[in-house]
Design a protein around this motif. Structure first.
Motif, PDB file in Angstrom:
ATOM      1  N   LEU A 133      11.132  67.183   7.450  1.00 20.33           N
ATOM      2  CA  LEU A 133      11.927  65.987   7.221  1.00 20.33           C
ATOM      3  C   LEU A 133      13.188  66.303   6.437  1.00 20.33           C
ATOM      4  O   LEU A 133      13.960  65.414   6.113  1.00 20.33           O
ATOM      5  N   GLY A 134      13.384  67.545   6.095  1.00 15.91           N
ATOM      6  CA  GLY A 134      14.621  67.932   5.438  1.00 15.91           C
ATOM      7  C   GLY A 134      14.566  67.855   3.936  1.00 15.91           C
ATOM      8  O   GLY A 134      15.595  67.656   3.288  1.00 15.91           O
ATOM      9  N   GLY A 135      13.392  67.971   3.350  1.00 12.75           N
ATOM     10  CA  GLY A 135      13.306  67.946   1.894  1.00 12.75           C
ATOM     11  C   GLY A 135      13.858  69.218   1.293  1.00 12.75           C
ATOM     12  O   GLY A 135      13.635  70.307   1.815  1.00 12.75           O
ATOM     13  N   GLY A 146       8.955  62.409  -4.550  1.00 12.66           N
ATOM     14  CA  GLY A 146      10.002  61.437  -4.223  1.00 12.66           C
ATOM     15  C   GLY A 146      11.334  61.847  -4.814  1.00 12.66           C
ATOM     16  O   GLY A 146      12.383  61.575  -4.238  1.00 12.66           O
ATOM     17  N   GLY A 147      11.294  62.489  -5.955  1.00 10.36           N
ATOM     18  CA  GLY A 147      12.537  62.904  -6.571  1.00 10.36           C
ATOM     19  C   GLY A 147      12.954  64.298  -6.192  1.00 10.36           C
ATOM     20  O   GLY A 147      13.878  64.849  -6.749  1.00 10.36           O
ATOM     21  N   VAL A 166      11.116  58.533   2.194  1.00  9.93           N
ATOM     22  CA  VAL A 166      10.060  58.886   1.247  1.00  9.93           C
ATOM     23  C   VAL A 166       8.707  58.455   1.796  1.00  9.93           C
ATOM     24  O   VAL A 166       7.730  59.199   1.772  1.00  9.93           O
ATOM     25  N   GLY A 167       8.680  57.240   2.344  1.00 10.76           N
ATOM     26  CA  GLY A 167       7.420  56.735   2.884  1.00 10.76           C
ATOM     27  C   GLY A 167       6.885  57.635   3.979  1.00 10.76           C
ATOM     28  O   GLY A 167       5.707  57.999   4.006  1.00 10.76           O
ATOM     29  N   LEU A 168       7.786  58.001   4.861  1.00  9.07           N
ATOM     30  CA  LEU A 168       7.390  58.861   5.985  1.00  9.07           C
ATOM     31  C   LEU A 168       6.880  60.212   5.481  1.00  9.07           C
ATOM     32  O   LEU A 168       5.916  60.768   6.000  1.00  9.07           O
ATOM     33  N   LEU A 211       0.541  62.858   2.936  1.00  6.99           N
ATOM     34  CA  LEU A 211      -0.021  63.134   1.619  1.00  6.99           C
ATOM     35  C   LEU A 211      -1.106  62.107   1.306  1.00  6.99           C
ATOM     36  O   LEU A 211      -2.182  62.439   0.801  1.00  6.99           O
ATOM     37  N   PHE A 212      -0.802  60.849   1.636  1.00  5.17           N
ATOM     38  CA  PHE A 212      -1.762  59.782   1.404  1.00  5.17           C
ATOM     39  C   PHE A 212      -3.037  60.030   2.205  1.00  5.17           C
ATOM     40  O   PHE A 212      -4.153  59.898   1.690  1.00  5.17           O
TER      41      PHE A 212
END
Lengths: 287, 195
Positions: free
Chosen positions: A201-203, A257-258, A266-268, A273-274
């Protein structure tokens, strides 16, 4: 080498002017036997001592230094002696403190508790302080504490071992080994999959760093597994375990998230993880 | 050749006896961690039936060995260290291989030989054990062996990279400084010979 430049100085060449922030890392690696470009050789006068001169004027050692490990991407450095000679206790203390600072991030997910991530209120004051910066860049850089930047694998390893051991304690004798290795493998594979998802996702986070963070956020689930091992009654497990999974989730979202995962994704990014936490929570529930 | 022989006799204090070490405690702890993980894996089954117990102890010993070698033994015995840095802006990781300034650290020949022997022998032994585990169809041990291989090989590669850098500049430095090129080459060859 580089002396010829004095006859013919070209001020346009920025490389000729030694940058103030140049340190040992900017110097030539003697392993590199590519011919030194003019810019780097003109820097050599800055180098006081052996490294700079040796890299340029000792071509005799080609055979000793060409090696297949040189292909490992990375940088060779000379140690400042004061850190390479530090005492064992200093090393241990520093690393234990680093582990503790990471634990603290998990125990108290402050980005979530101290102001909601998505809301602009917490960022407006920060943005005001730093002038006109865009919030996404802020998210990417300033919200990872130094403690989380240098990763280690102690947390993932210890929590993964604890989780597998505690879950296998209550299982039947002949299944114990299978349960243990199953949970162990599941945790590592899960961490790898979630990390891959975040990377795709490009984190802006390295693989090991993400594994480190996810590993540390397993701590509440270790508590859940401990309760299971102690034989908590199943009715009581539901609210407690939901709470613990929620805690893990809060810590994960707060830290990841940060970490530069694009803000509106962030949700995606944290959904797998959830699923991961929930799956481990269910394992704790049924064991 | 005779240069090498001569160098050999002059470095005979560097024989494999821990009494000659300049950091005996570090050296013994290092060797202890290295050997104990192997011993627990090989002979743990004699003392307990619990596979889980052996798995946990071996992994903890391997992790301790990895940490000790990377951050303490490598630094104290041969003056080398490596680590990873992450650029917080881009998330790119960056490996750093560090060696002590030439001349400031005297590396004991015994320490160095023990260190390099242990660092290269261990991965080979684990490869051997991996083959044994595969051939005897004990797949349950494979994750453990894989972890052991990853940890030990990482350290071997990283330290040999550190060492390449330090040797390259040490050799050049001494050749420049004293003109004793032959001697430094000979000691270097001996150094390589006993890895």
């Amino acid at each position: 080498m580089g002396r010829g430049d004095y006859q013919n100085p070209s001020l346009e060449d920025d490389e000729l002017i030694d940058p103030d922030d140049a340190d040992l890392n900017d110097f030539d690696d003697p392993l590199d036997h590519r011919p030194a470009p003019a810019s780097s050789s003109s820097r050599a006068p800055l180098v006081s001592g052996t490294i700079g001169s040796s890299s340029s004027s000792a071509p005799t050692n080609t055979n000793t230094s060409s090696g297949w490990t040189s292909r490992i991407p990375g940088e060779d450095r000379r140690a400042p002696t004061n850190t390479i000679d530090e005492s064992v206790w200093d090393t241990l203390r520093r690393d234990l403190l680093a582990v503790w600072s990471k634990m603290r991030e998990v125990l108290y997910p402050r980005y979530l508790l101290g102001g909601d991530m998505g809301s602009t209120t917490s960022f407006s004051e920060l943005a005001g302080r730093f002038g006109n910066v865009d919030v996404d860049a802020l998210l990417g850089q300033n919200h990872m504490t130094p403690g989380l930047r240098d990763w280690d694998l102690w947390g993932p390893l210890l929590f993964c071992l604890a989780l597998s051991a505690l879950l296998s304690v209550r299982s039947r004798e002949e299944q114990r080994g299978v349960v243990f290795s199953g949970v162990f493998a599941m945790v590592w594979v899960g961490e790898a999959v979630v990390t891959m998802q975040i990377k795709l996702l490009g984190g802006n986070i390295s693989f090991a760093q993400s594994v480190c963070i996810i590993g540390y956020t397993l701590f509440p689930l270790v508590l859940a597994a401990l309760l299971s091992a102690l034989g908590l009654y199943w009715i009581a497990r539901i609210p407690v375990y939901l709470l613990l999974v929620g805690w893990s989730m809060a810590a994960g979202v707060s830290i990841l998230g940060g970490s530069g995962v694009v803000k509106n994704r962030v949700g995606l990014a944290v959904y797998p993880l959830f699923v991961f936490y929930l799956g481990l929570g269910c394992l704790c529930f049924i064991s | 050749m005779d240069l090498e022989q001569q160098a050999l006799t002059t470095t005979s204090p560097g024989s494999l006896s821990w009494r000659l070490s300049s950091h005996p405690i570090t050296l013994l702890t290092f060797l202890g961690f290295r050997i104990s993980s192997l011993l627990v894996y090989l002979f743990g089954m004699l003392f307990t039936d619990s596979l889980v117990m052996i798995f946990i102890i071996t992994i903890l010993l391997l992790a301790a060995d990895f940490y000790y070698l990377k951050n303490i033994a490598g630094r104290r015995l041969v003056g080398l260290r490596w680590w990873n840095e992450v650029d917080p802006a881009t998330g790119d990781s960056h490996w750093v291989f560090e060696s002590s300034e030439p001349g400031t650290k005297v590396v004991n020949a015994t320490d160095s030989r023990f260190f390099w022997l242990a660092i290269y022998a261990q991965p080979m032994l684990w490869v051997l054990l991996a083959v044994v585990a595969l051939l005897s169809l004990k797949f349950i041990w494979l994750p453990l062996v894989v972890i052991a291989l990853v940890l030990t090989i990482t350290n071997s590669l990283a330290f040999s990279r550190c060492d390449k850098f330090s040797q390259a500049s040490n050799l050049a430095g001494s050749a420049l400084g004293s003109g004793n090129l032959a001697g430094s080459i000979a000691s270097n060859m001996v150094g390589r010979f006993f890895r």
